[in-house]
Every structure is written in C-alpha cells, then in structure tokens.
Write a protein that holds these residues in place. Structure first.
Motif, mmCIF file in Angstrom:
data_model
loop_
_atom_site.group_PDB
_atom_site.id
_atom_site.type_symbol
_atom_site.label_atom_id
_atom_site.label_comp_id
_atom_site.label_asym_id
_atom_site.label_seq_id
_atom_site.Cartn_x
_atom_site.Cartn_y
_atom_site.Cartn_z
ATOM 1 N N TRP A 149 70.317 -32.403 -14.677
ATOM 2 C CA TRP A 149 70.012 -33.592 -15.469
ATOM 3 C C TRP A 149 70.709 -34.819 -14.884
ATOM 4 N N LYS A 150 71.971 -34.662 -14.506
ATOM 5 C CA LYS A 150 72.723 -35.779 -13.941
ATOM 6 C C LYS A 150 72.130 -36.233 -12.613
ATOM 7 N N GLN A 151 71.697 -35.272 -11.789
ATOM 8 C CA GLN A 151 71.123 -35.630 -10.492
ATOM 9 C C GLN A 151 69.772 -36.327 -10.662
ATOM 10 N N GLN A 152 68.962 -35.834 -11.599
ATOM 11 C CA GLN A 152 67.679 -36.490 -11.864
ATOM 12 C C GLN A 152 67.891 -37.918 -12.361
ATOM 13 N N ARG A 153 68.837 -38.067 -13.247
ATOM 14 C CA ARG A 153 69.098 -39.410 -13.783
ATOM 15 C C ARG A 153 69.598 -40.348 -12.677
ATOM 16 N N LYS A 154 70.384 -39.826 -11.760
ATOM 17 C CA LYS A 154 70.864 -40.650 -10.651
ATOM 18 C C LYS A 154 69.700 -41.130 -9.786
ATOM 19 N N ILE A 155 68.760 -40.223 -9.505
ATOM 20 C CA ILE A 155 67.587 -40.593 -8.712
ATOM 21 C C ILE A 155 66.786 -41.685 -9.415
ATOM 22 N N MET A 156 66.589 -41.530 -10.733
ATOM 23 C CA MET A 156 65.820 -42.521 -11.481
ATOM 24 C C MET A 156 66.557 -43.851 -11.593
ATOM 25 N N SER A 157 67.868 -43.806 -11.755
ATOM 26 C CA SER A 157 68.648 -45.043 -11.856
ATOM 27 C C SER A 157 68.586 -45.846 -10.562
ATOM 28 N N GLN A 158 68.523 -45.138 -9.424
ATOM 29 C CA GLN A 158 68.399 -45.826 -8.143
ATOM 30 C C GLN A 158 67.017 -46.455 -7.990
ATOM 31 N N ALA A 159 66.003 -45.799 -8.558
ATOM 32 C CA ALA A 159 64.637 -46.319 -8.450
ATOM 33 C C ALA A 159 64.381 -47.463 -9.424
ATOM 34 N N PHE A 160 65.070 -47.424 -10.584
ATOM 35 C CA PHE A 160 64.878 -48.456 -11.612
ATOM 36 C C PHE A 160 66.196 -49.168 -11.886
ATOM 37 N N SER A 289 59.252 -45.854 -2.385
ATOM 38 C CA SER A 289 59.071 -45.448 -3.779
ATOM 39 C C SER A 289 60.210 -44.516 -4.162
ATOM 40 N N LEU A 290 60.293 -44.202 -5.427
ATOM 41 C CA LEU A 290 61.311 -43.249 -5.888
ATOM 42 C C LEU A 290 61.245 -41.969 -5.067
ATOM 43 N N THR A 291 60.036 -41.425 -4.918
ATOM 44 C CA THR A 291 59.866 -40.136 -4.236
ATOM 45 C C THR A 291 60.134 -40.242 -2.749
ATOM 46 N N SER A 292 59.568 -41.236 -2.069
ATOM 47 C CA SER A 292 59.726 -41.333 -0.614
ATOM 48 C C SER A 292 61.178 -41.578 -0.222
ATOM 49 N N VAL A 316 58.255 -36.960 -11.863
ATOM 50 C CA VAL A 316 57.301 -36.775 -12.965
ATOM 51 C C VAL A 316 57.899 -37.276 -14.282
ATOM 52 N N ALA A 317 59.230 -37.267 -14.393
ATOM 53 C CA ALA A 317 59.864 -37.846 -15.590
ATOM 54 C C ALA A 317 59.593 -39.346 -15.656
ATOM 55 N N ALA A 318 59.716 -40.022 -14.507
ATOM 56 C CA ALA A 318 59.427 -41.461 -14.467
ATOM 57 C C ALA A 318 57.947 -41.723 -14.724
ATOM 58 N N TYR A 319 57.116 -40.919 -14.120
ATOM 59 C CA TYR A 319 55.664 -41.044 -14.265
ATOM 60 C C TYR A 319 55.255 -40.888 -15.729
#
Length: 537
Positions: A149-160, A289-292, A316-319
């Motif tokens: 969960w923490k790693q996913q949130r870190k990825i999303m925080s960097q994208a947004f 993008s977030l994914t790339s 997919v959480a962001a999507y």
C-alpha cells in the motif's frame, strides 16, 4: 480464526456433497445458522468485558443486530444522518451479524479519529464481494496499510504532485474536445465520460484520446463493481463471509455470477492499458505517464515481476479513482445550473469581465475568478460525489467515553458534514456566495468542502490537486462558452426543470444524479474560433 476454520470445513463438505443438491442446501442452512450464532456470541462476549459503552444507536436484535436498520434507499448518508439526529449523537454504532459499524457524522470527530489517530484508523476492512471475489483487494484504495500500500501510494504521489501545472496543457486540450461535444448529444454522460477517460488515461498510461475511448466500456463495467459493492452492507456475503462458498445454483447466490463478470472486467481494465504502455516503453515510444516513468525506474537487481505488479495496481487505482468521480461531479454541476439560473448569470458576468467575451479561460485567470472557484466548492458540497467512506479500526479505542471496537468499519458520513447547517446555512440551496466575503473574494473562514470530499488522514485522495484542477477548468470553460438551458417541449417552450429527490435504485458508493436532458446554448458567435484555437495556458 474460528470463522476461517468453519469456512474451510464447510467448503470441503460442499465439494463432497455437491452431487446431492437438496442435501447440500439443507447443510448450508444448518451450517450457516450454527456458525452465525457462534460468531455473534463470541464477539458480543468479548465486548462485554469492557466498562465503556458503545456509542448510541438503534436497539440490537439477537444475532442479526441492526440488520434491519441499515440503509436501503440508495442514499446511505441521509439515512445515517437521520439516525444521528434521532439519537442526538454525531457518532453512532450499528452491529450487523456481529460486525461493528461506527458512523461518524461530524467533521470534528472525523478529524479527531481519522486525522489525529490515523495510525490506527487508516486501514481498510477486508471485503468478500469487492475484495476477494471481484479482486480489488490488492489495489490502493481497498488495501490495508502494508508495504505494498505504501509503495503504491508513493508511485501515485509522484504522478499526482500537489502542483498540477504540468498537466495544464493536456487538460486544456481535453476540455476543448468536451466543449465541442456537449451540444451534439442527447446523453451528456457520453462526452463527460470521454473527457474524464482522456485526461486520466493520458496521465496514467500516456494513452491518447482515440485510444482512451476504446477502453471506456470496459472501465465503466469494472467501476460499477466499486460503486455498488463498495458500500458496507450492500452484499450479505460481506457480513457472512461463509456465503462465498455456497454453490452458484443455491437460491440467493446470484452475487457469485455478478462477481465473475465484474472480476473479468477488472482484469481487462488492469491489464490492457498497462500492457500497451509496457510495449511502448520497451520500444522507446512511450509518453511520460505514471506507468511509463515507474517502469523505467524498475530495479533489475530486484524482483521485476513483483515491481511490475505493484506499478500495475497503482496505475489501475489512479485510473479507477479518476474516471468516474469527476464525471459525477461535473454532471451534478450541470444539473445545478438548470435549477439555479441566477448562478449562471453571475458567473457569466465575472467571466466576461475577467476573461472577456469570446475567449476561453485558462489557469492564469484562476486567481481573478473567485465566483467560479465558489461554484466549484459549492458543487462539491451540494451533491457530494462519495458521501460515505469506510475506514477500519485496527485496535480497540476509546473516544469521548465510548468504546470503538477493534475491526469496526469507521464510516465517515461526508454528506452529513457537508450539510451541517452550522457551517453551511441553508444547505439545501445551491449558493456559491456562501464561500465569499463582503468584498467578493473567497472567505478563508468558510470551510472548503474539498477538505472533506477527498477523504481524511492517510487515506486522503492522492489525486486531489489534479481532480480539483480538472473540475475548475471544465466548469469555467463550460460557463464561458454556453448558457445551460432547459429542454424545449413540442411547442418550443422550455420545460421547467423539476427538483429531483435524492433517491437511487440501490446502495452505491457514488452519489449520482439520475439522467436528465438540457441544451448548451452558445454565448458567442465566435465559439467555433474559440474551440479551434491552439492557444494554451
């Protein structure tokens, strides 16, 4: 543990006895009653050991508890708010088949618990229907607070990031496309969904507008599962986990067929756009993008498959998080403009004065358009998109002399907070001026609904800044270009819009307004030039 043992025993027995459907049905009923009674008795015995009372709430019946007090109308937040008034408490307690539910109806209590004690209030309750059967349990919004969960949130925080300026050009292009499409359809949901898909898929996967449209049907079906199954109590299998093992032919097991369909859609929504972006990264053709970006940062010395799975779930959480919520908010804004034409008139005056007739607003105008900002805030308040959001308490806690049991679903009733008459007088009226001071500027002393609407504590939406920017630009642009008018009858007379009741056909996570029709009447003869312009902020 006890329930898990019973469930496994039952699963084995059903597998053995499945050829004899009648006997298996009798076994199911008997086994269900025994396990349910034992589970409820065990949980109630544990709670009697404390000297602190539970928060106020309806009287609990034997075994089923408050099963018949749970919301069923489709507007859960209103029913929870009514219970709060009935028991004269901003925190109430319900119990359904031994499962504890604490409903928080005030912003102060929500902040005290979900913000100040976020360490123990930021988990998610494990759900059978949405989590295990449909498969969303590994994705950020529905996952417990573990390392993934923490790693996913870190990825999303960097994208947004908090600063959304890097998305402005993309949002301007997508909004121009929306403005062109709105007057050309009888179903305004279609262009709104395309607009949301284009923006969120660009940020998440680097996928262009035409490609995004192809993914819409899959996403809409997959997100339906979140909207419907995300509400506590929507499916009995979440209260009685053993039901997940009943055969599909068993009466009342239709949820299993529904779960299969939703699970397939979720897998396609998760894998198809991710696979496309992964291919483009490998060929060196991917847009940022977030994914790339996350794929390019993979550490080859670590488990690559595990890292890719983490990126896929974060994407997919962001999507999912951005594809339907902004649509719902913008749809409710358009509806409000039909009901309150005087708000449009004032907005048009401000836009003409600041931006000028025949021009599109940009983010450079934002600080000079306080009334537009107030409309955005009132849109979030007046028809809250996600009015009921559950957290999970991981340990017993005491608040104001009440016991809040470990494992409770802590339901923050955001809708009730946004209709608090002490904070927002006459809350049933759409009135942007409530957010302005005597000088016509935003009043910092009036609580911004975004402080509630995007959640609390560690579960606050990481895409808050991006969503707010998207909504502001869409609202400002629509009001610059159009006057939103009622449909005309067969005689060419306007059909007076009727206030619709806040009811829905069933419980859902999102607070959607029923479909309606309207007209988008251009305010300027220069509209084609405005929309074909390539000028950007």
């Amino acid at each position: 543990m006890l329930l898990a043992i019973f469930s496994e025993c039952y699963r084995i027995l059903c597998a053995i006895l499945s050829p004899c459907q009648q006997f298996a049905m009798i076994l199911t009923i008997v086994f269900f009653l025994v396990v349910l009674s034992c589970t409820v008795f065990f949980r109630q015995s544990l709670r009697k050991q404390t000297r602190y009372p539970l928060p106020p709430g309806p009287k609990k019946l034997p075994i089923v508890g408050n099963l018949f007090n749970m919301p069923r109308s489709g507007v859960a937040w209103l029913e929870y708010a009514a219970l709060s008034r009935q028991y004269k408490s901003d925190i109430i307690h319900l119990s359904v088949l031994g499962n504890s539910i604490v409903v928080v109806n005030s912003a102060k209590i929500a902040s005290d618990l979900l913000d100040k004690r976020s360490l123990i209030y930021s988990s998610r309750r494990s759900t059978i229907m949405l989590g295990k059967l449909v498969g969303w349990e590994t994705v950020l919004p529905f996952r417990s607070n573990d390392s993934s969960w923490k790693q996913q949130r870190k990825i999303m925080s960097q994208a947004f990031p908090t600063d959304s300026t890097r998305f402005y050009s993309m949002l301007m292009r997508a909004t121009r496309s929306l403005l062109k499409a709105l007057p050309c359809t009888d179903d305004i949901f279609d262009p709104l969904h395309v607009w949301a898909a284009v923006t969120i898929m660009d940020v998440t996967y680097g996928i262009n507008a035409e490609e995004a449209k192809a993914h819409l049907p899959i996403a809409e079906g997959a997100i339906e599962a979140i909207i419907v199954a995300g509400i506590p109590g929507a499916f009995f299998v979440d209260q009685i986990p053993i039901l997940r093992y009943i055969p599909e032919w068993f009466p009342g097991a239709g949820f299993k067929t529904k779960a299969k369909i939703w699970a397939e859609l979720r897998e396609r929504m998760t894998n198809l756009p991710f696979g496309l972006t992964k291919e483009r990264v490998a060929m060196g053709l991917a847009k940022p993008s977030l994914t790339s970006v996350a794929l390019e940062q993979i550490d080859d010395q670590q488990d690559v498959g595990e890292q890719e799975a983490l990126i896929k779930t974060a994407a997919v959480a962001a999507y999912a998080g951005g594809s339907d919520t902004t649509v719902t908010a913008l749809h409710s804004f358009i509806w409000a403009m039909l009901q309150y034409p005087e708000v449009q008139i004032q907005a048009h005056h401000e836009l003409d004065r600041v931006v000028g007739p025949g021009n599109l607003p940009s983010f450079a105008h934002k600080a000079s358009l306080p009334y537009i900002a107030a409309i955005v805030q009132e849109t979030m308040r007046y028809y809250p998109v996600a009015p009921v959001v559950p957290h999970r308490l991981i340990v017993d806690d005491i608040y104001n002399g009440y016991l809040l049991p470990r494992g409770s679903a802590i339901v923050s009733n955001i809708g009730s907070m946004l209709y608090n008459e002490e904070v927002y007088p006459q809350p049933n009226i759409f009135n942007p001026a409530r957010f302005l001071n005597n000088n016509g500027n935003l009043n910092p002393n009036v609580k911004d609904p975004a402080d509630y609407a995007f959640g609390f504590g560690r579960r606050i939406c990481p895409g808050k800044s991006f969503a707010s920017a998207s909504l502001w630009l869409a609202i400002a642009s629509i009001l610059s270009c159009y006057s939103i008018e009622p449909e005309l009858d067969e005689h060419g007379e306007p059909i007076k819009p009727q206030l619709q009741e806040r009811t829905q056909s069933g419980l859902t996570l999102l607070n959607k307004i029923p479909p309606f029709k309207c007209r988008f009447v251009p305010r300027s003869g220069d509209l084609p030039r405005m929309l074909d312009s390539n000028g950007e902020d």
